[in-house]
Design a protein around this motif. Structure first.
Motif, PDB file in Angstrom:
ATOM      1  N   PRO A  81      -8.649  10.997   4.398  1.00 12.51           N
ATOM      2  CA  PRO A  81      -9.318   9.890   3.711  1.00 12.51           C
ATOM      3  C   PRO A  81     -10.736   9.641   4.212  1.00 12.51           C
ATOM      4  O   PRO A  81     -11.022   9.729   5.407  1.00 12.51           O
ATOM      5  N   PHE A  89      -5.820   6.299  -1.116  1.00 16.16           N
ATOM      6  CA  PHE A  89      -4.807   6.976  -0.304  1.00 16.16           C
ATOM      7  C   PHE A  89      -3.545   6.125  -0.200  1.00 16.16           C
ATOM      8  O   PHE A  89      -2.422   6.617  -0.418  1.00 16.16           O
ATOM      9  N   TYR A 118      -7.360   5.317   8.997  1.00 11.95           N
ATOM     10  CA  TYR A 118      -6.825   4.532   7.888  1.00 11.95           C
ATOM     11  C   TYR A 118      -5.563   3.769   8.256  1.00 11.95           C
ATOM     12  O   TYR A 118      -4.929   3.162   7.394  1.00 11.95           O
TER      13      TYR A 118
END
Length: 207
Positions: A81, A89, A118
């Protein structure tokens, strides 16, 4: 013995690149100008035939991710990502009912940014859009960090396991396959227990 094992693994990895070039399939969606900012590498996009489509319309449906062909479409391969694709995502994780993420890269390696972080650090939480993630447990074993996450999406609580395999080098493949095979077995066993739809796998940018 270990060097022979590593050499076979390296040769198989190279063979994948050659086989991919032999495939004749269109990638119209991935090359559209309106989704260009969602591709980490402009020349690496999914085939139309097996790309993952997000719910929505127009460019909101696009993510650089593909189903890996198999009996049950167990795996989804995607890019690491970027800052502007983190929400996409997590949308994919929720919509595809994925409960396992396998990360084959570090966020930073040799001073270069390989992937945006992330997921939250140990005992922390953060939010992107409607998605709130909480790190509820983290363990390190055999070159892998296993993190248990609680993902809240509009009041819906989802348990996701994140595996960060730290032994995949920036260039090439691991020297031996033993720790990677053990990770694979753990992931497949967990997948068989959850009964969910897919395992999401991503690695570093292609150099």
């Amino acid at each position: 013995m270990k060097s022979e094992d590593g050499m076979r693994f390296k040769n198989q990895f190279k063979e994948l690149k050659h086989r991919a070039k032999e495939l004749a399939s269109s990638s119209t969606e991935g090359f559209k100008p309106e989704v260009a900012m969602k591709n980490r590498d402009r020349n690496i996009v999914p085939y139309d035939a097996n790309r993952v489509c997000l719910n929505g319309q127009g460019r909101d449906t696009y993510i650089n991710a593909s189903y890996i062909k198999g009996r049950d479409k167990i795996f989804i391969a995607t890019q690491g990502p970027m800052r502007n694709t983190i929400i996409d995502f997590w949308r994919m994780i929720v919509e595809q009912e994925s409960r396992i993420i396998v990360m084959l890269t570090k966020c930073e390696d040799n001073g270069g940014r390989q992937c945006e972080r992330y997921w939250p650090a140990r005992n922390c939480e953060f939010s992107y859009g409607d998605y709130r993630k909480t790190n509820v447990d983290e363990k390190v074993s055999d070159g892998c960090i296993k993190t248990e996450l609680e993902v809240n999406f509009k009041g819906q609580e989802i348990a996701v396991t994140h595996y960060l395999f730290q032994r995949w080098p920036e260039n090439g493949v691991p020297l031996t396959t033993s720790s990677f095979i053990r990770l694979y077995r753990k992931v497949i066993y967990q997948f068989s227990e959850t009964g969910k739809q897919s395992i999401v796998v991503h690695c570093r940018p292609i150099s």
